[in-house]
Design a protein around this motif. Sequence first.
Motif, PDB file in Angstrom:
ATOM      1  N   HIS A  71       0.876  -1.253  -0.217  1.00  0.00           N
ATOM      2  CA  HIS A  71       0.061   0.076  -0.157  1.00  0.00           C
ATOM      3  C   HIS A  71       0.799   1.308   0.007  1.00  0.00           C
ATOM      4  O   HIS A  71       0.367   2.389  -0.436  1.00  0.00           O
ATOM      5  CB  HIS A  71      -1.105  -0.110   1.149  1.00  0.00           C
ATOM      6  N   ASP A  72       2.133   1.231   0.495  1.00  0.00           N
ATOM      7  CA  ASP A  72       2.887   2.511   0.580  1.00  0.00           C
ATOM      8  C   ASP A  72       4.003   2.488  -0.403  1.00  0.00           C
ATOM      9  O   ASP A  72       5.084   2.823   0.025  1.00  0.00           O
ATOM     10  CB  ASP A  72       3.391   2.775   2.196  1.00  0.00           C
ATOM     11  N   HIS A  85       1.496   9.636  -3.498  1.00  0.00           N
ATOM     12  CA  HIS A  85       1.801   8.361  -3.213  1.00  0.00           C
ATOM     13  C   HIS A  85       0.986   7.249  -3.264  1.00  0.00           C
ATOM     14  O   HIS A  85       1.408   6.077  -3.802  1.00  0.00           O
ATOM     15  CB  HIS A  85       2.817   8.092  -1.676  1.00  0.00           C
ATOM     16  N   HIS A 109      -6.322   3.690  -0.337  1.00  0.00           N
ATOM     17  CA  HIS A 109      -6.111   3.759   0.935  1.00  0.00           C
ATOM     18  C   HIS A 109      -5.868   5.201   1.376  1.00  0.00           C
ATOM     19  O   HIS A 109      -5.775   5.030   2.847  1.00  0.00           O
ATOM     20  CB  HIS A 109      -4.854   2.632   1.249  1.00  0.00           C
ATOM     21  N   ASP A 136      -4.356   0.865   7.830  1.00  0.00           N
ATOM     22  CA  ASP A 136      -3.583   1.702   7.843  1.00  0.00           C
ATOM     23  C   ASP A 136      -3.487   2.815   8.913  1.00  0.00           C
ATOM     24  O   ASP A 136      -2.558   3.191   9.537  1.00  0.00           O
ATOM     25  CB  ASP A 136      -3.354   2.267   6.432  1.00  0.00           C
TER      26      ASP A 136
HETATM   27 FE   LIG Z   1       0.245   5.328   2.788  1.00  0.00          FE
END
Ligand SMILES: [Fe+2]
Length: 202
Positions: A71-72, A85, A109, A136
């Motif tokens: 996710h990141d 991002h 997200h 998250d």
């Molecule tokens: Fe993130």
Amino acid sequence: MLPLLTFEYNDTWKVPTMQECFRLWNKYQMMPHIKAHCLTVARTALTFAKRFELAGHPLREDLVLASALLHDLAKSYTIYYGGDHAGLGAAWVMQETQNPVIAQAVIAHVLWFFDEGELAIDKNPCTLPILISYADKRVQHDKIVSLDERFADLIKRYGTTQEKIDLININYEQSKKMENALIRFGVDINLEPKQLVKIKTK
Ligand SMILES: [Fe+2]
């Protein structure tokens, strides 16, 4: 009829293994503290996924794991160069995995797109993108926190202009909406670190 964001799962879409996700972390030069964050988000997401299942909304574990780990993916890049991002990460994930289900979880997200209709948070919170987003928001760095703690930290670190503070507040409202909807759908949202699903990384 407008197109929906949900789609039937297609078995030709591959799901990367944990080792393949780690290879992508390295390819895109993910910083060590972001790797630690993603790993804890993955454990949190897998823990909540079990509770979704208990509430009658099962999700595929391999998709949960890969989406949380990735996710990141673009976070380090945007720390250096700026940009979004979530959008960049989703594009990279789509290119690397060719799996739109994972790319969708990555792009959504930070902010959920739909306030109305079947995809509104209140209507169906037990979906993969909302699971990843909510997990998250319950992990600050690699520590389990409440939404209030997480957003207080976000305001402190990223709330440098009124515009950014406003955006973080919109995001907070959405996350609260997710949490309340999950509670309404029978998902236990209390989380102790010792309850986290363990992941074997080797
Ligand atoms: Fe993130």
